[in-house]
Design an enzyme around this catalytic site. Structure first.
Site, PDB file in Angstrom:
ATOM      1  N   HIS A  54      -9.832   1.307   4.744  1.00 14.18           N
ATOM      2  CA  HIS A  54      -8.560   1.521   5.461  1.00 14.18           C
ATOM      3  C   HIS A  54      -8.796   2.483   6.632  1.00 14.18           C
ATOM      4  O   HIS A  54      -9.569   3.433   6.511  1.00 14.18           O
ATOM      5  CB  HIS A  54      -7.508   2.077   4.497  1.00 14.18           C
ATOM      6  CG  HIS A  54      -6.134   2.048   5.094  1.00 14.18           C
ATOM      7  ND1 HIS A  54      -5.710   2.989   6.006  1.00 14.18           N
ATOM      8  CD2 HIS A  54      -5.114   1.164   4.939  1.00 14.18           C
ATOM      9  CE1 HIS A  54      -4.471   2.682   6.368  1.00 14.18           C
ATOM     10  NE2 HIS A  54      -4.093   1.585   5.749  1.00 14.18           N
TER      11      HIS A  54
ATOM     12  N   SER B   9       2.984  -2.129  10.466  1.00 11.66           N
ATOM     13  CA  SER B   9       4.425  -2.132  10.746  1.00 11.66           C
ATOM     14  C   SER B   9       5.137  -3.432  10.358  1.00 11.66           C
ATOM     15  O   SER B   9       6.113  -3.820  10.994  1.00 11.66           O
ATOM     16  CB  SER B   9       4.699  -1.780  12.205  1.00 11.66           C
ATOM     17  OG  SER B   9       4.330  -0.431  12.449  1.00 11.66           O
TER      18      SER B   9
ATOM     19  N   GLY C 185       2.136   2.200  10.868  1.00 15.67           N
ATOM     20  CA  GLY C 185       3.135   3.271  10.777  1.00 15.67           C
ATOM     21  C   GLY C 185       3.798   3.620  12.095  1.00 15.67           C
ATOM     22  O   GLY C 185       4.375   4.692  12.246  1.00 15.67           O
TER      23      GLY C 185
ATOM     24  N   ASN D  28       0.867  -1.187   0.000  1.00 16.31           N
ATOM     25  CA  ASN D  28       0.000   0.000   0.000  1.00 16.31           C
ATOM     26  C   ASN D  28       0.899   1.230   0.000  1.00 16.31           C
ATOM     27  O   ASN D  28       1.454   1.595   1.027  1.00 16.31           O
ATOM     28  CB  ASN D  28      -0.896  -0.043   1.247  1.00 16.31           C
ATOM     29  CG  ASN D  28      -1.741   1.206   1.405  1.00 16.31           C
ATOM     30  OD1 ASN D  28      -1.827   2.031   0.489  1.00 16.31           O
ATOM     31  ND2 ASN D  28      -2.374   1.350   2.562  1.00 16.31           N
TER      32      ASN D  28
ATOM     33  N   GLU E 236      -5.755  -5.022  10.539  1.00 15.61           N
ATOM     34  CA  GLU E 236      -4.751  -3.974  10.755  1.00 15.61           C
ATOM     35  C   GLU E 236      -5.067  -3.216  12.039  1.00 15.61           C
ATOM     36  O   GLU E 236      -5.864  -2.258  12.017  1.00 15.61           O
ATOM     37  CB  GLU E 236      -4.771  -2.979   9.591  1.00 15.61           C
ATOM     38  CG  GLU E 236      -4.350  -3.552   8.269  1.00 15.61           C
ATOM     39  CD  GLU E 236      -3.735  -2.468   7.378  1.00 15.61           C
ATOM     40  OE1 GLU E 236      -2.563  -2.598   7.047  1.00 15.61           O
ATOM     41  OE2 GLU E 236      -4.414  -1.492   7.063  1.00 15.61           O
TER      42      GLU E 236
ATOM     43  N   LYS F 194       0.135   4.260  -0.417  1.00 12.86           N
ATOM     44  CA  LYS F 194      -0.532   5.449   0.164  1.00 12.86           C
ATOM     45  C   LYS F 194      -0.245   6.693  -0.691  1.00 12.86           C
ATOM     46  O   LYS F 194      -0.318   6.624  -1.910  1.00 12.86           O
ATOM     47  CB  LYS F 194      -0.093   5.641   1.615  1.00 12.86           C
ATOM     48  CG  LYS F 194      -0.263   4.381   2.459  1.00 12.86           C
ATOM     49  CD  LYS F 194      -0.141   4.637   3.930  1.00 12.86           C
ATOM     50  CE  LYS F 194      -0.250   3.316   4.668  1.00 12.86           C
ATOM     51  NZ  LYS F 194      -0.323   3.466   6.108  1.00 12.86           N
TER      52      LYS F 194
ATOM     53  N   GLU G 241      -7.143   4.842   7.785  1.00 16.29           N
ATOM     54  CA  GLU G 241      -6.878   6.264   7.517  1.00 16.29           C
ATOM     55  C   GLU G 241      -8.098   6.922   6.884  1.00 16.29           C
ATOM     56  O   GLU G 241      -8.398   8.084   7.140  1.00 16.29           O
ATOM     57  CB  GLU G 241      -5.630   6.410   6.635  1.00 16.29           C
ATOM     58  CG  GLU G 241      -4.361   6.148   7.435  1.00 16.29           C
ATOM     59  CD  GLU G 241      -3.185   5.623   6.618  1.00 16.29           C
ATOM     60  OE1 GLU G 241      -3.221   5.683   5.380  1.00 16.29           O
ATOM     61  OE2 GLU G 241      -2.221   5.131   7.257  1.00 16.29           O
TER      62      GLU G 241
HETATM   63  P1  PGA Z   1       2.475   0.288   7.687  1.00 13.85           P
HETATM   64  O1  PGA Z   1       1.047   0.537   7.017  1.00 13.85           O
HETATM   65  O2  PGA Z   1       3.039  -0.987   7.113  1.00 13.85           O
HETATM   66  O3  PGA Z   1       3.300   1.500   7.305  1.00 13.85           O
HETATM   67  O4  PGA Z   1       2.261   0.180   9.153  1.00 13.85           O
HETATM   68  C1  PGA Z   1       0.157  -0.508   6.788  1.00 13.85           C
HETATM   69  C2  PGA Z   1      -1.121   0.028   6.181  1.00 13.85           C
HETATM   70  O5  PGA Z   1      -1.553   1.113   6.557  1.00 13.85           O
HETATM   71  O6  PGA Z   1      -1.747  -0.626   5.323  1.00 13.85           O
END
Ligand code: PGA
Length: 242
Positions: free
Chosen positions: A87, A202, A165, A8, A159, A10, A89
């Site tokens: 997601h 992560s 992150g 992803n 997740e 982003k 976010e």
């Molecule tokens: P990350 O993000 O691997 O940077 O923690 C995962 C995601 O948001 O899909």
């Protein structure tokens, strides 16, 4: 078990960085189990290579012109095979609710996109021991009115929001238990036993070996580490080639 690795990207890269990234990735990735989800404006640069391409979001199909959105039918018509939906976010910053997420899931599947449905609890919810309740609610609502045939096109990405992150990863034991829980909910509600569950939050080149020991997982959703070609490639090597 066949496994997948989803990257992803982003909104992490500008045009120049995307070009550099593509040079590395296009030469190196030869694995069908890899899905890359670029920022939608760069989508066409990623199509027609040795990996599948997904969007990070698609909108609902019916009911109007929606300036700025991408319809699932527009994506599938271009050769896109996957879409991430729900997601955290988007749930947080764009205030996406279960009902809209459910409609997006249904509309994407209707045009043969595979949906990577993200669910996960926040730290606060976890500390209040509400993880199971939140995951069940998100899951049941997002998959409302799906038939078992439609579930063939769903991959659930667990997740935990606090792990995204942050360099904090859920423990193998927790992920395994939660994966079991997710599969059980779907088995009980839909008599469907083939649900694919992947983990995100992560995941990186250093912890993938250990995470990949989890028996009931079908793969990983990788954010930050998927934007660094060498790290992403080591993750792919660990998960898919072994
Ligand atoms: P990350 O993000 O691997 O940077 O923690 C995962 C995601 O948001 O899909």
């Amino acid at each position: 078990m066949e496994k997948m690795v989803v990257g992803n990207l982003k909104t992490t890269m500008n045009f120049e960085e995307t070009s550099q990234y593509l040079k590395m990735i296009n030469q190196e990735i030869i694995d069908k189990g890899v899905v890359i989800c670029p920022t939608s404006i760069y989508l066409s640069f990623f199509l027609n290579h040795n990996y599948e391409v997904g969007l990070q979001n698609t909108f609902i199909e019916e009911g109007g012109p929606y300036t700025g959105e991408v319809l699932p039918s527009q994506a599938s018509g271009m050769g896109v095979k996957y879409t991430i939906i729900g997601h955290s976010e988007r749930r947080k910053h764009l205030n996406e609710k279960d009902k809209l997420i459910n409609q997006k899931v249904i509309d994407a599947i209707k045009v043969n996109l595979k949906v990577i449905l993200c669910i996960g609890e926040t730290l606060e919810e976890r500390e209040m021991l509400k993880t199971d309740y939140i995951l069940k609610r998100q899951l049941i609502n997002a998959l409302n009115e799906l038939t078992p045939e439609m579930l063939d096109n769903v991959i659930v990405a667990y997740e935990p929001v606090w792990a995204i992150g942050t360099n904090k990863v859920a423990s193998n034991k927790d992920i395994e238990k939660t994966t079991e829980f997710i599969k059980l909910i779907i088995k009980e509600k839909y008599q469907y036993e083939k649900l694919k569950v992947i983990y995100g939050g992560s995941v990186n080149a250093d912890n993938i070996k250990e995470l990949n020991q989890i028996k009931n997982l079908n793969g990983f959703l990788v954010g930050g580490a998927s934007t660094k070609p060498s790290k992403f490639l080591s993750i792919i090597n660990e998960v898919i080639k072994k």
